[in-house]
Design a protein around this motif. Structure first.
Motif, PDB file in Angstrom:
ATOM      1  N   ARG A  59       0.808  -1.221   0.000  1.00 27.36           N
ATOM      2  CA  ARG A  59       0.000   0.000   0.000  1.00 27.36           C
ATOM      3  C   ARG A  59       0.842   1.271   0.000  1.00 27.36           C
ATOM      4  NH1 ARG A  59      -5.329  -0.453   3.825  1.00 27.36           N
ATOM      5  NH2 ARG A  59      -6.465  -1.966   2.533  1.00 27.36           N
ATOM      6  N   VAL A  60       2.049   1.182   0.532  1.00 23.89           N
ATOM      7  CA  VAL A  60       2.921   2.347   0.667  1.00 23.89           C
ATOM      8  C   VAL A  60       4.302   2.001   0.128  1.00 23.89           C
ATOM      9  CG1 VAL A  60       4.018   3.962   2.283  1.00 23.89           C
ATOM     10  CG2 VAL A  60       1.667   3.169   2.703  1.00 23.89           C
ATOM     11  N   ILE A  61       4.900   2.927  -0.600  1.00 21.35           N
ATOM     12  CA  ILE A  61       6.276   2.787  -1.061  1.00 21.35           C
ATOM     13  C   ILE A  61       7.097   3.897  -0.412  1.00 21.35           C
ATOM     14  CG2 ILE A  61       7.850   2.808  -3.025  1.00 21.35           C
ATOM     15  CD1 ILE A  61       5.510   1.918  -4.779  1.00 21.35           C
ATOM     16  N   VAL A  62       8.177   3.519   0.266  1.00 21.01           N
ATOM     17  CA  VAL A  62       9.064   4.483   0.904  1.00 21.01           C
ATOM     18  C   VAL A  62      10.352   4.574   0.093  1.00 21.01           C
ATOM     19  CG1 VAL A  62      10.337   5.105   2.988  1.00 21.01           C
ATOM     20  CG2 VAL A  62       8.104   3.977   3.177  1.00 21.01           C
ATOM     21  N   LEU A  63      10.657   5.758  -0.407  1.00 27.77           N
ATOM     22  CA  LEU A  63      11.903   6.009  -1.140  1.00 27.77           C
ATOM     23  C   LEU A  63      12.922   6.557  -0.145  1.00 27.77           C
ATOM     24  CD1 LEU A  63      10.390   7.733  -4.306  1.00 27.77           C
ATOM     25  CD2 LEU A  63      10.940   5.311  -3.976  1.00 27.77           C
ATOM     26  N   LEU A  64      14.052   5.847  -0.004  1.00 29.92           N
ATOM     27  CA  LEU A  64      14.998   6.170   1.057  1.00 29.92           C
ATOM     28  C   LEU A  64      16.271   6.860   0.573  1.00 29.92           C
ATOM     29  CD1 LEU A  64      14.667   2.943   3.212  1.00 29.92           C
ATOM     30  CD2 LEU A  64      14.270   5.271   4.016  1.00 29.92           C
ATOM     31  N   GLY A  65      16.533   6.879  -0.723  1.00 30.24           N
ATOM     32  CA  GLY A  65      17.781   7.453  -1.166  1.00 30.24           C
ATOM     33  C   GLY A  65      18.945   6.720  -0.528  1.00 30.24           C
ATOM     34  N   GLY A  66      20.058   7.436  -0.260  1.00 28.55           N
ATOM     35  CA  GLY A  66      21.198   6.853   0.434  1.00 28.55           C
ATOM     36  C   GLY A  66      21.312   7.420   1.835  1.00 28.55           C
ATOM     37  N   ARG A  67      22.201   6.843   2.652  1.00 28.34           N
ATOM     38  CA  ARG A  67      22.372   7.316   4.013  1.00 28.34           C
ATOM     39  C   ARG A  67      23.057   8.683   4.053  1.00 28.34           C
ATOM     40  NH1 ARG A  67      21.991   3.662   8.354  1.00 28.34           N
ATOM     41  NH2 ARG A  67      23.608   4.820   9.477  1.00 28.34           N
ATOM     42  N   ASP A  68      23.991   8.925   3.155  1.00 27.43           N
ATOM     43  CA  ASP A  68      24.733  10.191   3.157  1.00 27.43           C
ATOM     44  C   ASP A  68      24.089  11.239   2.255  1.00 27.43           C
ATOM     45  OD1 ASP A  68      26.713   9.194   4.897  1.00 27.43           O
ATOM     46  OD2 ASP A  68      27.717   8.213   3.205  1.00 27.43           O
ATOM     47  N   PHE A  69      23.573  10.802   1.119  1.00 24.19           N
ATOM     48  CA  PHE A  69      22.929  11.711   0.172  1.00 24.19           C
ATOM     49  C   PHE A  69      21.620  11.096  -0.297  1.00 24.19           C
ATOM     50  CE2 PHE A  69      27.459  12.630  -0.223  1.00 24.19           C
ATOM     51  CZ  PHE A  69      27.484  14.017  -0.134  1.00 24.19           C
ATOM     52  N   TRP A  70      20.583  11.936  -0.353  1.00 27.92           N
ATOM     53  CA  TRP A  70      19.328  11.483  -0.961  1.00 27.92           C
ATOM     54  C   TRP A  70      19.537  11.372  -2.466  1.00 27.92           C
ATOM     55  CZ3 TRP A  70      14.496   9.646  -0.913  1.00 27.92           C
ATOM     56  CH2 TRP A  70      13.650   9.965  -1.986  1.00 27.92           C
ATOM     57  N   SER A  71      19.822  12.481  -3.112  1.00 25.85           N
ATOM     58  CA  SER A  71      20.137  12.513  -4.537  1.00 25.85           C
ATOM     59  C   SER A  71      20.618  13.911  -4.886  1.00 25.85           C
ATOM     60  CB  SER A  71      18.917  12.155  -5.394  1.00 25.85           C
ATOM     61  OG  SER A  71      19.184  12.380  -6.776  1.00 25.85           O
ATOM     62  N   ASN A  72      21.538  13.979  -5.838  1.00 25.76           N
ATOM     63  CA  ASN A  72      22.012  15.273  -6.330  1.00 25.76           C
ATOM     64  C   ASN A  72      21.799  15.442  -7.822  1.00 25.76           C
ATOM     65  OD1 ASN A  72      22.967  16.690  -3.986  1.00 25.76           O
ATOM     66  ND2 ASN A  72      24.630  15.203  -3.849  1.00 25.76           N
ATOM     67  N   GLY A  73      20.871  14.666  -8.378  1.00 24.70           N
ATOM     68  CA  GLY A  73      20.505  14.865  -9.780  1.00 24.70           C
ATOM     69  C   GLY A  73      21.465  14.203 -10.755  1.00 24.70           C
ATOM     70  N   ILE A  74      21.543  14.743 -11.947  1.00 21.51           N
ATOM     71  CA  ILE A  74      22.296  14.114 -13.036  1.00 21.51           C
ATOM     72  C   ILE A  74      23.781  13.994 -12.685  1.00 21.51           C
ATOM     73  CG2 ILE A  74      20.638  14.842 -14.786  1.00 21.51           C
ATOM     74  CD1 ILE A  74      22.551  17.080 -15.566  1.00 21.51           C
ATOM     75  N   HIS A  75      24.443  13.038 -13.307  1.00 24.30           N
ATOM     76  CA  HIS A  75      25.822  12.673 -12.960  1.00 24.30           C
ATOM     77  C   HIS A  75      26.806  13.451 -13.838  1.00 24.30           C
ATOM     78  CE1 HIS A  75      29.160  10.421 -11.499  1.00 24.30           C
ATOM     79  NE2 HIS A  75      28.448   9.421 -11.020  1.00 24.30           N
ATOM     80  N   LEU A  76      27.316  14.564 -13.312  1.00 24.89           N
ATOM     81  CA  LEU A  76      28.182  15.440 -14.102  1.00 24.89           C
ATOM     82  C   LEU A  76      29.505  14.781 -14.460  1.00 24.89           C
ATOM     83  CD1 LEU A  76      27.539  18.792 -12.207  1.00 24.89           C
ATOM     84  CD2 LEU A  76      26.455  17.970 -14.309  1.00 24.89           C
ATOM     85  N   ASN A  77      30.034  13.918 -13.600  1.00 26.63           N
ATOM     86  CA  ASN A  77      31.295  13.252 -13.918  1.00 26.63           C
ATOM     87  C   ASN A  77      31.148  12.285 -15.081  1.00 26.63           C
ATOM     88  OD1 ASN A  77      31.601  14.223 -11.026  1.00 26.63           O
ATOM     89  ND2 ASN A  77      33.660  13.422 -11.388  1.00 26.63           N
ATOM     90  N   VAL A  78      30.076  11.496 -15.075  1.00 19.85           N
ATOM     91  CA  VAL A  78      29.830  10.577 -16.182  1.00 19.85           C
ATOM     92  C   VAL A  78      29.596  11.360 -17.472  1.00 19.85           C
ATOM     93  CG1 VAL A  78      28.220   8.859 -17.106  1.00 19.85           C
ATOM     94  CG2 VAL A  78      28.977   8.706 -14.730  1.00 19.85           C
ATOM     95  N   ILE A  79      28.884  12.458 -17.366  1.00 21.03           N
ATOM     96  CA  ILE A  79      28.634  13.296 -18.539  1.00 21.03           C
ATOM     97  C   ILE A  79      29.945  13.840 -19.100  1.00 21.03           C
ATOM     98  CG2 ILE A  79      27.657  15.513 -19.270  1.00 21.03           C
ATOM     99  CD1 ILE A  79      25.306  14.918 -17.333  1.00 21.03           C
TER     100      ILE A  79
END
Length: 354
Positions: A61-81
């Motif tokens: 019934r519920v989905i919990v999005l946890l990200g990571g322990r240190d960072f949730w998310s910082n968007g697109i990957h500039l290094n890979v780009i």
């Protein structure tokens, strides 16, 4: 040796590092994504989207999005780009993969989605959390919900829909133009977050699990889902999500493939940690105005010495204009979601007046 990927719901035994892990507990699915420094490449976005679709297919019934322990998310990957053969093309693929992920979360009609922010978030990663129905964070989390510091990048991830819906139009412009960090307590005060709790990661996770379980078992759960459907339908009738995405990507196309290299220069400085060179007032990044699609494909006069990513602009724009901007509506999952919305609309149209 060929790779043998683990199932998304394989038990956590800590014998190997896993970026994406899914588990279930009492009608609640927990999806964590621990990407290095919170950066999400095209492939990582696609894998996370597939994992989310799996979570959405489960009888929870519920989905919990946890990200990571240190960072949730910082968007697109500039290094890979930066490391790619064509940074402009890879930027375009990456932002579209992020948009595809956000689109699925927004259009989840079968579950209540909770974002539990254990760590900091920035740019599109901060907006990613707003795609959830409820957003919680630890007290020491710092948010940077803006893009302009990266060479006047406009941003996407449906921020022009999600951010004003949370904090209002005026505050959304203040946050995205001011480029200032936002503490968790202040974020709660302005409506960016629903609540802030937990003295550390462990207590935050414990309280988050309790809240998710309580939500999954509360008597009003079905009415909560119905209200969610009504709000999404009403918003879609005012302005379709596809329109927000098209407008944002028009601006991002200029950032990636236009004549001004500000984004590419800023990305390169960020990746190599070099000191940003001073920009003369005459060289300041111009404000790019959104133009009709028919005008974007005009003949481009490239300046002498234009770099490779600029030289490919004309070809890329012509190719992109021949492709539909609503491919995300063609998947079976999205077809099902839109069918649900259509059925709800019909029921509302023909239901007796109260």
């Amino acid at each position: 040796m060929p790779e043998k990927p683990l199932p998304i719901d394989a038990p956590v035994d800590h014998r190997t590092f896993r970026e994406i892990v899914y588990s279930e507990e009492e009608q609640v699915g927990h999806l964590s994504f621990d990407f290095y420094n919170g950066a999400m490449s095209t492939t990582q976005c696609q894998r996370l989207r597939e994992a989310f679709l799996y979570a959405r297919s489960r009888p929870t019934r519920v989905i919990v999005l946890l990200g990571g322990r240190d960072f949730w998310s910082n968007g697109i990957h500039l290094n890979v780009i930066e490391a790619s053969a064509d940074p402009a093309e890879e930027s375009w693929r990456n932002i579209n993969a992020m948009d595809d992920l956000v689109h699925e979360i927004i259009n989840t009609m079968s579950h209540v989605v909770i974002a539990g922010m254990r760590g900091n978030a920035g740019a599109g990663g901060a907006i990613l959390a707003l795609a959830a129905d409820q957003v919680f964070a630890r007290p020491n989390v710092v948010l940077n919900p803006h893009y302009r510091g990266m060479g006047e990048l406009y941003g996407s991830e449906y921020w022009t829909y999600l951010l004003p819906k949370r904090v209002g139009q005026a505050k959304a412009l203040e946050l995205t133009r001011g480029c200032q960090p936002l503490g968790a307590q202040k974020a709660r005060e302005i409506g960016f977050l629903d609540d802030v709790f937990g003295k550390d990661v462990e207590t935050f996770e414990q309280e988050l699990r309790l809240r998710a379980k309580r939500l999954a078992h509360e008597p009003q759960y079905r009415s909560t889902i119905v209200e969610k459907l009504h709000r999404r339908l009403d918003a879609e009738l005012v302005k379709p999500l596809a329109a927000y995405r098209a407008e944002e990507l028009d601006r991002m196309r200029e950032n990636f493939f236009g004549l001004d290299p500000a984004y590419h220069e800023a990305r390169r400085r960020f990746v190599f940690k070099s000191k940003p060179p001073s920009r003369l007032a005459s060289e300041a990044t111009p404000v790019v105005k959104s133009e009709p699609m028919s005008n974007i494909s005009r003949e481009l006069e490239l300046p002498v010495g234009a770099s490779a990513y600029q030289a490919s602009a004309r070809h890329h724009i012509e190719v992109q204009l021949t492709q539909p901007l609503e491919e995300d509506r063609k998947s079976p999952n999205m077809a099902h979601a839109w069918a649900n919305l259509l059925q709800l609309s019909i029921r509302r149209l023909f239901s007796p007046a109260p």
